[in-house]
Write a protein that holds these residues in place. Structure first.
Motif, PDB file in Angstrom:
ATOM      1  N   TYR A 299       0.836  -1.199   0.000  1.00  0.00           N
ATOM      2  CA  TYR A 299       0.000   0.000   0.000  1.00  0.00           C
ATOM      3  C   TYR A 299       0.871   1.250   0.000  1.00  0.00           C
ATOM      4  CZ  TYR A 299      -4.479   2.182   0.740  1.00  0.00           C
ATOM      5  OH  TYR A 299      -5.626   2.884   0.549  1.00  0.00           O
ATOM      6  N   ALA A 300       1.847   1.259   0.918  1.00  0.00           N
ATOM      7  CA  ALA A 300       2.723   2.425   1.070  1.00  0.00           C
ATOM      8  C   ALA A 300       3.587   2.620  -0.180  1.00  0.00           C
ATOM      9  CB  ALA A 300       3.604   2.256   2.309  1.00  0.00           C
ATOM     10  N   GLU A 301       4.085   1.525  -0.744  1.00  0.00           N
ATOM     11  CA  GLU A 301       4.949   1.633  -1.936  1.00  0.00           C
ATOM     12  C   GLU A 301       4.187   2.211  -3.127  1.00  0.00           C
ATOM     13  OE1 GLU A 301       6.323  -2.375  -1.969  1.00  0.00           O
ATOM     14  OE2 GLU A 301       7.938  -1.976  -0.520  1.00  0.00           O
ATOM     15  N   ASP A 302       2.932   1.777  -3.300  1.00  0.00           N
ATOM     16  CA  ASP A 302       2.102   2.327  -4.388  1.00  0.00           C
ATOM     17  C   ASP A 302       1.891   3.831  -4.198  1.00  0.00           C
ATOM     18  OD1 ASP A 302       1.883  -0.137  -5.530  1.00  0.00           O
ATOM     19  OD2 ASP A 302      -0.161  -0.556  -4.813  1.00  0.00           O
ATOM     20  N   LEU A 303       1.640   4.204  -2.949  1.00  0.00           N
ATOM     21  CA  LEU A 303       1.376   5.609  -2.615  1.00  0.00           C
ATOM     22  C   LEU A 303       2.615   6.466  -2.908  1.00  0.00           C
ATOM     23  CD1 LEU A 303      -1.089   6.985  -1.423  1.00  0.00           C
ATOM     24  CD2 LEU A 303      -0.239   6.475   0.858  1.00  0.00           C
ATOM     25  N   ILE A 304       3.776   5.954  -2.510  1.00  0.00           N
ATOM     26  CA  ILE A 304       5.035   6.688  -2.715  1.00  0.00           C
ATOM     27  C   ILE A 304       5.303   6.871  -4.212  1.00  0.00           C
ATOM     28  CG2 ILE A 304       7.562   6.556  -2.445  1.00  0.00           C
ATOM     29  CD1 ILE A 304       6.862   4.993   0.267  1.00  0.00           C
ATOM     30  N   ARG A 305       5.141   5.774  -4.977  1.00  0.00           N
ATOM     31  CA  ARG A 305       5.378   5.861  -6.431  1.00  0.00           C
ATOM     32  C   ARG A 305       4.458   6.895  -7.068  1.00  0.00           C
ATOM     33  NH1 ARG A 305       6.394   0.366  -6.297  1.00  0.00           N
ATOM     34  NH2 ARG A 305       4.200  -0.150  -6.657  1.00  0.00           N
ATOM     35  N   ASP A 306       3.184   6.858  -6.659  1.00  0.00           N
ATOM     36  CA  ASP A 306       2.218   7.796  -7.225  1.00  0.00           C
ATOM     37  C   ASP A 306       2.612   9.247  -6.926  1.00  0.00           C
ATOM     38  OD1 ASP A 306      -0.508   8.446  -8.402  1.00  0.00           O
ATOM     39  OD2 ASP A 306      -0.667   9.368  -6.426  1.00  0.00           O
ATOM     40  N   ARG A 307       2.997   9.542  -5.664  1.00  0.00           N
ATOM     41  CA  ARG A 307       3.320  10.924  -5.296  1.00  0.00           C
ATOM     42  C   ARG A 307       4.655  11.373  -5.892  1.00  0.00           C
ATOM     43  NH1 ARG A 307      -1.083   9.767  -3.851  1.00  0.00           N
ATOM     44  NH2 ARG A 307      -2.259  10.768  -2.184  1.00  0.00           N
ATOM     45  N   GLN A 308       5.554  10.413  -6.152  1.00  0.00           N
ATOM     46  CA  GLN A 308       6.808  10.806  -6.806  1.00  0.00           C
ATOM     47  C   GLN A 308       6.515  11.308  -8.224  1.00  0.00           C
ATOM     48  OE1 GLN A 308       8.878   7.107  -6.066  1.00  0.00           O
ATOM     49  NE2 GLN A 308      10.142   7.996  -4.447  1.00  0.00           N
ATOM     50  N   GLN A 309       5.486  10.691  -8.849  1.00  0.00           N
ATOM     51  CA  GLN A 309       5.129  11.093 -10.219  1.00  0.00           C
ATOM     52  C   GLN A 309       4.133  12.252 -10.236  1.00  0.00           C
ATOM     53  OE1 GLN A 309       3.838   7.276 -11.584  1.00  0.00           O
ATOM     54  NE2 GLN A 309       5.927   6.467 -11.675  1.00  0.00           N
ATOM     55  N   ASN A 310       3.215  12.273  -9.252  1.00  0.00           N
ATOM     56  CA  ASN A 310       2.166  13.315  -9.225  1.00  0.00           C
ATOM     57  C   ASN A 310       2.094  13.999  -7.866  1.00  0.00           C
ATOM     58  OD1 ASN A 310       1.039  12.129 -11.777  1.00  0.00           O
ATOM     59  ND2 ASN A 310       0.626  10.424 -10.395  1.00  0.00           N
ATOM     60  N   PRO A 311       3.125  14.777  -7.495  1.00  0.00           N
ATOM     61  CA  PRO A 311       3.087  15.404  -6.167  1.00  0.00           C
ATOM     62  C   PRO A 311       1.937  16.394  -6.043  1.00  0.00           C
ATOM     63  CG  PRO A 311       4.935  16.243  -7.452  1.00  0.00           C
ATOM     64  CD  PRO A 311       4.331  15.130  -8.247  1.00  0.00           C
ATOM     65  N   GLY A 312       1.364  16.474  -4.830  1.00  0.00           N
ATOM     66  CA  GLY A 312       0.278  17.431  -4.563  1.00  0.00           C
ATOM     67  C   GLY A 312       0.598  18.211  -3.298  1.00  0.00           C
ATOM     68  N   GLU A 313      -0.455  18.626  -2.590  1.00  0.00           N
ATOM     69  CA  GLU A 313      -0.277  19.415  -1.362  1.00  0.00           C
ATOM     70  C   GLU A 313      -0.400  18.533  -0.122  1.00  0.00           C
ATOM     71  OE1 GLU A 313       0.467  22.774  -0.782  1.00  0.00           O
ATOM     72  OE2 GLU A 313       1.085  22.423  -2.857  1.00  0.00           O
ATOM     73  N   ASP A 314      -0.671  17.240  -0.329  1.00  0.00           N
ATOM     74  CA  ASP A 314      -0.969  16.362   0.815  1.00  0.00           C
ATOM     75  C   ASP A 314       0.300  15.981   1.569  1.00  0.00           C
ATOM     76  OD1 ASP A 314      -0.198  13.370  -0.221  1.00  0.00           O
ATOM     77  OD2 ASP A 314      -0.800  14.708  -1.847  1.00  0.00           O
ATOM     78  N   PHE A 315       0.075  15.328   2.691  1.00  0.00           N
ATOM     79  CA  PHE A 315       1.133  14.907   3.604  1.00  0.00           C
ATOM     80  C   PHE A 315       2.172  13.997   2.934  1.00  0.00           C
ATOM     81  CE2 PHE A 315       2.718  11.880   6.699  1.00  0.00           C
ATOM     82  CZ  PHE A 315       3.115  12.703   7.740  1.00  0.00           C
ATOM     83  N   VAL A 316       1.709  13.002   2.161  1.00  0.00           N
ATOM     84  CA  VAL A 316       2.659  12.050   1.536  1.00  0.00           C
ATOM     85  C   VAL A 316       3.551  12.782   0.536  1.00  0.00           C
ATOM     86  CG1 VAL A 316       2.928   9.881   0.273  1.00  0.00           C
ATOM     87  CG2 VAL A 316       1.030  10.150   1.847  1.00  0.00           C
ATOM     88  N   SER A 317       2.963  13.718  -0.232  1.00  0.00           N
ATOM     89  CA  SER A 317       3.777  14.500  -1.175  1.00  0.00           C
ATOM     90  C   SER A 317       4.865  15.265  -0.421  1.00  0.00           C
ATOM     91  CB  SER A 317       2.903  15.497  -1.934  1.00  0.00           C
ATOM     92  OG  SER A 317       1.943  14.807  -2.707  1.00  0.00           O
ATOM     93  N   ARG A 318       4.498  15.830   0.728  1.00  0.00           N
ATOM     94  CA  ARG A 318       5.496  16.570   1.522  1.00  0.00           C
ATOM     95  C   ARG A 318       6.620  15.643   1.979  1.00  0.00           C
ATOM     96  NH1 ARG A 318       3.328  21.349   4.823  1.00  0.00           N
ATOM     97  NH2 ARG A 318       1.601  22.098   3.574  1.00  0.00           N
ATOM     98  N   LEU A 319       6.248  14.406   2.354  1.00  0.00           N
ATOM     99  CA  LEU A 319       7.259  13.434   2.786  1.00  0.00           C
ATOM    100  C   LEU A 319       8.194  13.075   1.638  1.00  0.00           C
ATOM    101  CD1 LEU A 319       5.662  10.612   4.972  1.00  0.00           C
ATOM    102  CD2 LEU A 319       7.132  12.468   5.689  1.00  0.00           C
ATOM    103  N   VAL A 320       7.591  12.805   0.468  1.00  0.00           N
ATOM    104  CA  VAL A 320       8.359  12.373  -0.700  1.00  0.00           C
ATOM    105  C   VAL A 320       9.329  13.476  -1.130  1.00  0.00           C
ATOM    106  CG1 VAL A 320       8.113  11.912  -3.178  1.00  0.00           C
ATOM    107  CG2 VAL A 320       6.706  10.674  -1.547  1.00  0.00           C
ATOM    108  N   LEU A 321       8.870  14.738  -1.009  1.00  0.00           N
ATOM    109  CA  LEU A 321       9.699  15.863  -1.459  1.00  0.00           C
ATOM    110  C   LEU A 321      10.637  16.374  -0.372  1.00  0.00           C
ATOM    111  CD1 LEU A 321       6.855  17.824  -3.313  1.00  0.00           C
ATOM    112  CD2 LEU A 321       8.641  16.434  -4.377  1.00  0.00           C
TER     113      LEU A 321
END
Length: 403
Positions: A197-219
């Motif tokens: 679940y977490a790996e899918d989420l990370i891959r998605d935010r690496q490609q499509n960063p937004g304003e959410d918490f996971v995007s902030r973590l990835v960036l």
């Protein structure tokens, strides 16, 4: 050992904290706290009083002791073991400092503040579904969906995913209970699913960063340093597990505390601005995390007790939060002024997600109080063991709808 030392040791209380019948809020524990600042247990020593808990939480001679929890239970490998021994909760020194520094910006109070209207709308939606019945099963109907959907809002994932997240987080939570060894297979399977679940989420935010918490973590990066994919995954699994399991349990324990203190429930209904204070009081007198575990890194003496390197030291948050030496009136009091509690731990391992927990619970509790009067047990409640991480599994309640 001198005769005097042997005599002293015999006077030190002993608590069997792995006994499912052991209770934090018991005469046995209050008696032990009265007799001594510490007790011997089957998992090292337990510190029972506020002053000693405060000092030892900040002692450099103690490190986070939960790393050895699997080994204490005869678990030496597997997915949970691998994740547990590498997550922020048990890391120390520079490893801990580095990951915490990189995670910190994602837990921005500003981000949480912007989400408050959504938390309020969610709480109202859940209450709307049962308010006219005059009864509900508080965990299934409110605490679990609220805690989990808050998490989905924070992570920027569809709220419809909440039942999956709740199931997985609850299963991983079994690892912190005294039945860990027999639940190991289920726990490892849940960690595997959460990894995916977490790996899918990370891959998605690496490609499509937004304003959410996971995007902030990835960036997130500091001085050219970034979290690796594995570190990101481990942190996300910790957040999903910690954020859902503890908040759900804590909301259930809050309802239990208010049912025991109905005048405080009425006060909260009249004064919703006391929502933040309600959270602090519940976490002081009835925390889901009933102890914080540390391990001695060197031999040292404290108040006449020789503590050897490697000794497990449990700092009892619930016992310290109601210690009459620090709290002359230890009962729940939303208008009282009290020293800080340790429901979120303390020292360098103070809970990173405390902003989130404080924000979502301080919205939920006053809103519940304003909508339901006279909540009381309706029978058939079931509980986790009253040690380690505790809380209700089922909490059927009845109430009157407020006009």
């Amino acid at each position: 050992m001198s005769v005097e030392t042997a005599h002293l040791q015999q006077d030190i209380p002993y608590l069997d904290i792995s006994d499912p019948a052991f209770a934090m809020q018991s005469e046995q524990l209050r008696d032990a706290r009265e007799r001594s600042w510490y007790a011997r247990t089957n998992y090292g020593i337990a510190v029972l009083r506020y002053d000693e808990v405060s000092k030892l939480l900040k002692s450099p001679k103690l490190i986070q002791g939960s790393a050895k929890w699997p080994a204490h239970n005869g678990v030496h490998g597997g997915l949970f073991f691998d994740w547990w021994t590498k997550n922020l909760l048990v890391l120390e020194g520079e490893d801990h400092h580095r990951i915490r520094r990189l995670l910190n910006p994602a837990f921005s109070p500003r981000l949480i503040k912007d989400l408050v209207p959504r938390f309020q709308a969610l709480a109202n939606e859940l209450v709307d579904a049962f308010i006219d019945k005059g009864e509900c099963e508080f965990i299934a109907d409110f605490a679990e969906p609220y805690a989990t959907r808050v998490l989905t809002i924070l992570l920027g994932i569809p709220e419809t995913e909440w039942p999956t997240i709740a199931r997985l987080a609850s299963t991983v939570g079994l690892a912190l209970g005294v039945t860990f060894k027999q639940d190991l297979e289920k726990v490892d399977a849940a960690v595997a699913e959460l990894y995916e679940y977490a790996e899918d989420l990370i891959r998605d935010r690496q490609q499509n960063p937004g304003e959410d918490f996971v995007s902030r973590l990835v960036l997130a990066s500091r001085d050219g340093d970034k979290l690796s994919d594995e570190e990101l995954r481990n942190a996300l699994v910790l957040l999903i597990f910690g954020g859902m399991d503890t908040t759900r349990n804590q909301l259930g324990l809050a309802m239990q505390s208010f049912m025991r203190n109905p005048e405080q429930w009425e006060l909260l209904a009249e004064r919703p601005d006391l929502g933040g204070k309600a959270v602090e009081e519940v976490m002081r007198i009835n925390p889901t995390v009933t102890w914080v575990t540390r391990e001695a890194v060197e031999d040292f003496s404290y108040q006449g007790l020789d503590i050897k390197a490697g000794t497990t030291v449990h700092l009892f948050t619930q016992a310290s939060g109601t210690d009459p030496r620090a709290f002359p009136n230890p009962e729940m009091d939303l208008l009282g002024e009290h020293p800080a509690h340790y429901g979120f731990g303390g020292g360098v391992h103070h809970c990173l997600g405390h902003f989130v927990a404080r924000a979502d619970m301080s919205e939920a509790l006053p809103l519940l109080a304003q909508r339901i009067a006279n909540p009381h047990l309706a029978g058939g409640d079931e509980w986790l063991p009253d040690s380690g991480n505790t809380g209700p599994i089922r909490l059927p309640i009845a109430f009157t709808k407020r006009a």
